[in-house]
Structure formats: structure tokens, C-alpha cells
Design an enzyme around this catalytic site. Structure first.
Site, PDB file in Angstrom:
ATOM      1  N   ARG A 131      46.036  10.566 -20.393  1.00  0.00           N
ATOM      2  CA  ARG A 131      45.728  11.868 -20.979  1.00  0.00           C
ATOM      3  C   ARG A 131      44.318  12.277 -20.553  1.00  0.00           C
ATOM      4  NH1 ARG A 131      48.097   8.660 -24.983  1.00  0.00           N
ATOM      5  NH2 ARG A 131      49.979   9.528 -25.967  1.00  0.00           N
TER       6      ARG A 131
ATOM      7  N   LYS B 283      45.621   7.395 -27.881  1.00  0.00           N
ATOM      8  CA  LYS B 283      45.883   8.323 -28.984  1.00  0.00           C
ATOM      9  C   LYS B 283      46.705   7.640 -30.067  1.00  0.00           C
ATOM     10  CE  LYS B 283      48.136  12.789 -29.869  1.00  0.00           C
ATOM     11  NZ  LYS B 283      48.921  13.881 -29.263  1.00  0.00           N
TER      12      LYS B 283
ATOM     13  N   HIS C 224      47.471  18.441 -18.017  1.00  0.00           N
ATOM     14  CA  HIS C 224      48.500  17.717 -18.778  1.00  0.00           C
ATOM     15  C   HIS C 224      49.807  17.646 -17.983  1.00  0.00           C
ATOM     16  CE1 HIS C 224      49.924  15.756 -22.357  1.00  0.00           C
ATOM     17  NE2 HIS C 224      50.985  16.540 -22.399  1.00  0.00           N
TER      18      HIS C 224
ATOM     19  N   ARG D 284      50.043  14.625 -15.877  1.00  0.00           N
ATOM     20  CA  ARG D 284      50.581  13.484 -16.643  1.00  0.00           C
ATOM     21  C   ARG D 284      52.113  13.535 -16.661  1.00  0.00           C
ATOM     22  NH1 ARG D 284      49.968   9.861 -21.180  1.00  0.00           N
ATOM     23  NH2 ARG D 284      51.215  10.471 -22.987  1.00  0.00           N
TER      24      ARG D 284
ATOM     25  N   HIS E 200      53.111   6.379 -25.692  1.00  0.00           N
ATOM     26  CA  HIS E 200      53.842   7.157 -26.689  1.00  0.00           C
ATOM     27  C   HIS E 200      54.116   6.312 -27.932  1.00  0.00           C
ATOM     28  CE1 HIS E 200      55.642  10.146 -23.520  1.00  0.00           C
ATOM     29  NE2 HIS E 200      54.433  10.487 -23.935  1.00  0.00           N
TER      30      HIS E 200
ATOM     31  N   TYR F 159      61.463  12.920 -20.071  1.00  0.00           N
ATOM     32  CA  TYR F 159      61.554  12.564 -18.654  1.00  0.00           C
ATOM     33  C   TYR F 159      62.966  12.153 -18.257  1.00  0.00           C
ATOM     34  CZ  TYR F 159      56.755  12.865 -19.887  1.00  0.00           C
ATOM     35  OH  TYR F 159      55.581  13.344 -20.389  1.00  0.00           O
TER      36      TYR F 159
END
Length: 360
Positions: A205, A229, A308, A311, A333, A342
Site C-alpha cells: 500500500r 494495516k 492504489h 497494487r 488482507h 482478483y
């Protein structure tokens, strides 16, 4: 604490005194579990809501800090419908369905805390009536829908290499008649190509890139240590691998980093900038990296490409060679539900399912 979290914590502390006392209690309650960045978004949502209440005459307070619990208890469903309508039609920029849903979720979290968790000195709930409990917040951010919006807006196949090559050389040819732009480009092209390559070869990120320090990099093992994150353990950095190409770009950038950006020993940031009129380099900002990628993307012919979406580009390419669980781990994630985007982008799982059906 990582750099962005530190900045957001300061902003959070600045904004809290302008909130009602019960919002401050809510933030204190949530602080151990949620990042300052998330809580800052909550506060921004509450600023909008309380200002709207006052403008509509649903609160007699002169400032947001004066909005009372009694005024919240007297709200009707028509009031919440009116606020939702305000968010979707306001003149200074209507919010998307996803943004409206998130803002309502922020309110529901506050109202739930006040009615179900917080209590007064007599052990009664602070909020006797919770209007937000009646509000249904529909899920609008489905992986399949997100994938459809990304189609054609990310880099695919050979474009991943071509975009980095364009930053190295192509952009310079396109601006050769602009001396000022050419000077800035020659100063920064190795750094800019390195940042793009790192994201396209690791899926980091932009906030994770900003927070990187020199000692987070293990070039020999193609490894970075990253504040991820959602991880509130401020002492732990997750190991994240990157591909061989990024190793070459990093080595090239590191060879020019110190002398070109006049970096002092006290500056630990991996990626630095030398702003006009300054004598020493300092950590690049999130906004600077975002603007940098947009600049190259427009000239490259992909105006919808953002940092982004780099990514997303990596993730789509990575998923083609790996399963959903490895992709989830690489991207950091919290659940595979987010990573499902994806699967839809590549149609990998659907095509494999069809082939299995045909063979059976």
C-alpha cells in the site's frame, strides 16, 4: 508508531475537543482496538453529522460539542433519511453509495456504544433510544462489482514492465521541450521508477511505502519489514517479499539516494524528496507519491491509473500464479473476501470450475 499513524493521532487529538463529551468517551473506548487513522475518519463523519443536525434545527447547540444526548434520542427515521439524502445530493460534491454506507456505519458504531456499552453513574445506558438500530446498511462493495470497475484501468501482462521502462526513459522523451519538467525528471526518475516497481512487485500500500525506513530493507533476501494495516501492535513489522526486478530498481535508487537528495544520517526514510528551497532530503509524503504516479500514468496513456491501482495490478498478476490464500497473505488482507476481487478480475476460479465440470 508508524509515520502516518503518528500524524493521524496528532490530528485526532486536535479535533477531539470540538466533539461532544460522549464522542470523546467513545474514541477512548475504541483507541486500543482501532488505528488513529480509522478513528480520525469517524471524527470527520461525526463533524458532518453534527453540523447537519444544527443546520436543520434538530439541535439548538451553537457548536458541535454542544449537541446533546437528548437531541440524539429524539431523532426520527425521517431525520436519518434526510441526512442520507443530504450526503447523496450536497452541492459541494455528492458522496458515492459506498461512502454514504461507511458514514452511516460510523454513526451506528457510536450509537451502539452509547446505547449498549456506555453507562451513567446509575448504570443506565447513556442513550435510551437508538434510532440507528433501525437503519439497514446494505453492503454495496461486492468483490465482483469492484472487479468490474477495475477492468481496463490497471496494468496487465507486459504493461507492468512497460510502465516502469516508461518512467526510466519514455517520459523524458515526451517532455524534452519542457526544461523545468526535464530537470525534475532527471533528478527523480530512478526514485520514481523504484517506487512504481516496488509496488508492482510486492503489492505494498502507498502508506506502507511511505513508512519504510532504510533498515526495513533486506535487499539480499528481497525482503521488507512493514507496518501492515489493521495491525495495532506498534512493535511488530510483517515480513513482505518482493520480486527480483524490484531488487534491481532498489539497488539503482540506493546508489543515488544520499548524494542526490542530500540526506543526513538522522533521516531514516527509504524514499526521500528534496523540496525546492531546502538543503536536505526528507521523507516523501503519501500525497507526493500519489501525484507522482498520476503524472506518469497520464503521459503513459492510462489516465485512470493511480498508485492504489498499481497494487491491484500486482495482485491480479500474482493471483494468476498463486492461490487466493497466498495472495491474501502477500497483500496483508484481513480476509479472503477482499482478495476475491482478483479472482473475478482474472476469471481464474470460474474458468477452472468450468473445466473441472467438463472433465467430470
Amino acid at each position: 508508531m508508524n509515520i502516518q499513524k503518528g500524524i493521524d493521532r496528532l490530528k485526532l487529538d486536535e479535533k477531539l475537543p470540538a466533539m461532544p463529551w460522549y464522542v470523546q468517551k467513545f474514541i477512548d473506548y475504541k483507541l486500543p482496538d482501532l488505528s488513529p487513522s480509522t478513528l480520525l475518519e469517524y471524527i470527520r463523519d461525526y463533524e458532518i453529522f453534527f453540523s447537519w443536525l444544527r443546520a436543520e434545527g434538530l439541535s439548538t447547540a451553537d457548536t458541535n460539542s454542544g449537541v446533546t444526548l437528548e437531541e440524539l434520542e429524539k431523532l426520527h427515521m425521517d431525520s436519518i433519511t434526510g441526512f442520507r439524502l443530504f450526503l447523496t445530493t450536497k452541492r459541494d460534491g455528492a458522496n458515492s453509495r459506498i461512502t454514504v454506507s461507511r458514514k452511516l456505519s460510523s454513526l451506528r458504531s457510536l450509537f451502539h456504544y452509547l446505547s449498549q456499552i456506555a453507562e451513567d453513574e446509575n448504570f443506565y445506558p447513556l442513550l435510551k433510544r437508538n434510532i440507528m438500530a433501525k437503519v439497514e446498511i446494505k453492503r454495496v462493495h461486492k468483490p465482483k462489482d469492484t472487479a468490474a470497475k477495475l477492468k481496463g484501468k490497471i496494468l496487465e501482462d507486459d504493461e507492468l514492465l512497460e510502465f516502469i521502462a516508461y518512467i526510466h526513459e519514455g517520459y523524458g522523451h515526451d517532455i524534452e521541450n519542457n526544461k523545468q519538467a526535464q530537470y525534475a525528471y532527471e533528478q527523480n526518475k530512478e526514485r520514481d521508477a523504484c517506487i512504481a516497481s516496488l509496488i508492482l512487485n510486492s503489492g505494498l500500500r502507498v502508506s506502507e511505502v511511505v513508512n519504510l525506513n532504510l533498515d526495513d530493507l533486506d535487499l539480499a533476501n528481497k525482503l521488507l519489514y512493514v507496518y501492515r494495516k489493521g495491525n495495532n501492535d506498534e512493535t511488530f513489522k510483517s515480513p513482505v517479499y518482493f520480486r527480483e526486478q524490484a531488487k534491481d530498481e532498489l539497488a539503482l535508487y540506493l546508489s543515488v539516494r544520499q548524494h542526490r537528495y542530500r540526506v543526513t544520517k538522522r533521516e531514516k526514510a527509504l524514499f526521500v524528496a528534496l523540496p525546492n528551497g531546502t538543503n536536505e532530503g526528507k521523507r516523501m509524503t503519501k500525497r507526493a507519491i500519489q501525484a507522482m504516479i498520476i503524472k506518469y500514468a497520464k503521459r503513459y496513456g492510462k489516465p485512470s491509473l493511480t498508485v492504489h491501482k498499481l497494487r491491484h495490478s500486482f495482485a491480479t498478476d500474482y493471483y494468476l500464479q498463486n492461490d487466493i490464500y497466498k495472495t491474501k497473505e502477500q497483500l496483508g488482507h484481513a480476509s479472503t473476501e477482499t482478495t476475491e476481487v482478483y479472482a473475478h478480475l482474472t476469471d481464474k476460479t470460474m474458468s477452472e470450475a468450468i473445466e473441472r465440470r467438463a472433465d467430470s
